[in-house]
Scaffold this motif. Structure first.
Motif, mmCIF file in Angstrom:
data_model
loop_
_atom_site.group_PDB
_atom_site.id
_atom_site.type_symbol
_atom_site.label_atom_id
_atom_site.label_comp_id
_atom_site.label_asym_id
_atom_site.label_seq_id
_atom_site.Cartn_x
_atom_site.Cartn_y
_atom_site.Cartn_z
ATOM 1 N N GLY A 125 0.818 -1.207 0.000
ATOM 2 C CA GLY A 125 0.000 0.000 0.000
ATOM 3 C C GLY A 125 0.850 1.255 0.000
ATOM 4 O O GLY A 125 2.072 1.199 0.188
ATOM 5 N N GLN A 126 0.195 2.374 -0.211
ATOM 6 C CA GLN A 126 0.884 3.664 -0.215
ATOM 7 C C GLN A 126 0.179 4.590 0.766
ATOM 8 O O GLN A 126 -0.989 4.939 0.568
ATOM 9 C CB GLN A 126 0.847 4.267 -1.616
ATOM 10 C CG GLN A 126 1.485 5.624 -1.691
ATOM 11 C CD GLN A 126 1.279 6.282 -3.041
ATOM 12 O OE1 GLN A 126 0.608 5.770 -3.916
ATOM 13 N NE2 GLN A 126 1.863 7.454 -3.200
ATOM 14 N N THR A 127 0.876 4.984 1.817
ATOM 15 C CA THR A 127 0.308 5.930 2.776
ATOM 16 C C THR A 127 0.281 7.312 2.133
ATOM 17 O O THR A 127 1.323 7.836 1.748
ATOM 18 C CB THR A 127 1.120 5.962 4.078
ATOM 19 O OG1 THR A 127 1.096 4.658 4.666
ATOM 20 C CG2 THR A 127 0.541 6.970 5.064
ATOM 21 N N VAL A 128 -0.930 7.891 2.012
ATOM 22 C CA VAL A 128 -1.065 9.220 1.397
ATOM 23 C C VAL A 128 -1.438 10.283 2.418
ATOM 24 O O VAL A 128 -1.405 11.473 2.102
ATOM 25 C CB VAL A 128 -2.084 9.215 0.232
ATOM 26 C CG1 VAL A 128 -1.593 8.312 -0.900
ATOM 27 C CG2 VAL A 128 -3.472 8.805 0.695
ATOM 28 N N ALA A 129 -1.778 9.866 3.641
ATOM 29 C CA ALA A 129 -2.091 10.813 4.710
ATOM 30 C C ALA A 129 -2.081 10.085 6.047
ATOM 31 O O ALA A 129 -2.319 8.877 6.104
ATOM 32 C CB ALA A 129 -3.455 11.465 4.497
ATOM 33 N N VAL A 130 -1.791 10.844 7.101
ATOM 34 C CA VAL A 130 -1.870 10.336 8.465
ATOM 35 C C VAL A 130 -2.779 11.296 9.222
ATOM 36 O O VAL A 130 -2.547 12.499 9.229
ATOM 37 C CB VAL A 130 -0.484 10.255 9.133
ATOM 38 C CG1 VAL A 130 -0.610 9.745 10.561
ATOM 39 C CG2 VAL A 130 0.462 9.365 8.321
ATOM 40 N N ALA A 131 -3.827 10.749 9.832
ATOM 41 C CA ALA A 131 -4.829 11.591 10.483
ATOM 42 C C ALA A 131 -5.079 11.128 11.917
ATOM 43 O O ALA A 131 -4.912 9.953 12.240
ATOM 44 C CB ALA A 131 -6.132 11.559 9.694
ATOM 45 N N ALA A 132 -5.515 12.082 12.742
ATOM 46 C CA ALA A 132 -5.843 11.783 14.130
ATOM 47 C C ALA A 132 -6.835 12.806 14.649
ATOM 48 O O ALA A 132 -6.869 13.945 14.184
ATOM 49 C CB ALA A 132 -4.589 11.799 14.994
ATOM 50 N N ALA A 133 -7.618 12.384 15.604
ATOM 51 C CA ALA A 133 -8.517 13.326 16.264
ATOM 52 C C ALA A 133 -7.693 14.344 17.056
ATOM 53 O O ALA A 133 -8.006 15.529 17.059
ATOM 54 C CB ALA A 133 -9.485 12.591 17.174
ATOM 55 N N LEU A 134 -6.611 13.865 17.712
ATOM 56 C CA LEU A 134 -5.783 14.730 18.554
ATOM 57 C C LEU A 134 -4.346 14.782 18.035
ATOM 58 O O LEU A 134 -3.797 13.763 17.612
ATOM 59 C CB LEU A 134 -5.773 14.208 19.988
ATOM 60 C CG LEU A 134 -7.133 14.070 20.663
ATOM 61 C CD1 LEU A 134 -6.984 13.411 22.022
ATOM 62 C CD2 LEU A 134 -7.824 15.420 20.773
ATOM 63 N N THR A 135 -3.748 15.933 18.115
ATOM 64 C CA THR A 135 -2.357 16.093 17.705
ATOM 65 C C THR A 135 -1.438 15.326 18.654
ATOM 66 O O THR A 135 -1.841 14.956 19.761
ATOM 67 C CB THR A 135 -1.948 17.578 17.709
ATOM 68 O OG1 THR A 135 -2.113 18.087 19.033
ATOM 69 C CG2 THR A 135 -2.765 18.386 16.733
ATOM 70 N N SER A 136 -0.212 15.097 18.204
ATOM 71 C CA SER A 136 0.796 14.441 19.040
ATOM 72 C C SER A 136 2.164 14.714 18.442
ATOM 73 O O SER A 136 2.264 15.073 17.262
ATOM 74 C CB SER A 136 0.557 12.928 19.089
ATOM 75 O OG SER A 136 0.798 12.352 17.814
ATOM 76 N N PRO A 137 3.227 14.527 19.218
ATOM 77 C CA PRO A 137 4.570 14.667 18.658
ATOM 78 C C PRO A 137 4.808 13.693 17.489
ATOM 79 O O PRO A 137 5.476 14.045 16.519
ATOM 80 C CB PRO A 137 5.493 14.369 19.838
ATOM 81 C CG PRO A 137 4.681 14.760 21.040
ATOM 82 C CD PRO A 137 3.262 14.373 20.678
#
Length: 161
Positions: A125-137
């Motif tokens: 697969g190809q990761t095209v985005a990383v998402a989260a409800a909350l930010t993190s380092p």
């Protein structure tokens, strides 16, 4: 995100709350399905603004699965669930070869994010985005693909920065 929409998302995140889980912090999705819908719609909008994934990949916990379902429904894509059995990482269903995917979590930790990115790449697969409800380092450290987040932990808990 527009200020009014952002306020609604913050209120929804506060309503459901965040709790510890095996794979890191997770939303208490059972608290309020209506608020999970608000969070999921917000995350879908943030993902849509930065990428066009064919599927979401999420660690297989009940609350993350509920959040992923809402986000995927809003994006009109499927969900792939990652899990670990006896030290081996797997994803089900399998990642279609070359598929553009977005990784989703309530909040990313470095180890879980790195493991999932490696798993997706190893499965073709190809990761095209990383998402989260909350930010993190861990999310902030991602520089090779677009990222999306709804709020900081401080915004959700009401603690001033």
């Amino acid at each position: 995100m527009a200020p009014t929409a952002h306020s609604a998302v913050i209120a929804a995140l506060r309503a459901v709350g965040v709790a510890p889980d095996a794979y890191g912090p997770t939303l208490n999705t059972a608290q309020s399905p209506r608020d999970v819908d608000v969070v999921g719609e917000g995350l879908a909008g943030e993902i849509r603004a930065v990428a066009a994934p064919a599927a979401l990949v999420v660690w297989d916990t009940s609350d993350e699965a509920v959040l992923a379902h809402v986000v995927a429904r809003n994006l009109d894509i499927g969900v792939l669930r990652a899990f670990e059995v006896e030290g081996l990482l797997r994803v089900s269903p399998d990642v279609p070869a070359g598929a553009p995917v977005a990784l989703l979590a309530t909040q990313w930790g470095e180890r879980r994010l790195a493991g999932l990115r490696t798993l997706v790449a190893n499965r073709g697969g190809q990761t095209v985005a990383v998402a989260a409800a909350l930010t993190s380092p861990a999310l902030a450290a991602v520089t090779d693909v677009p990222t999306a987040a709804l709020a900081s932990s401080d915004e959700v808990t009401g603690v001033p920065s």
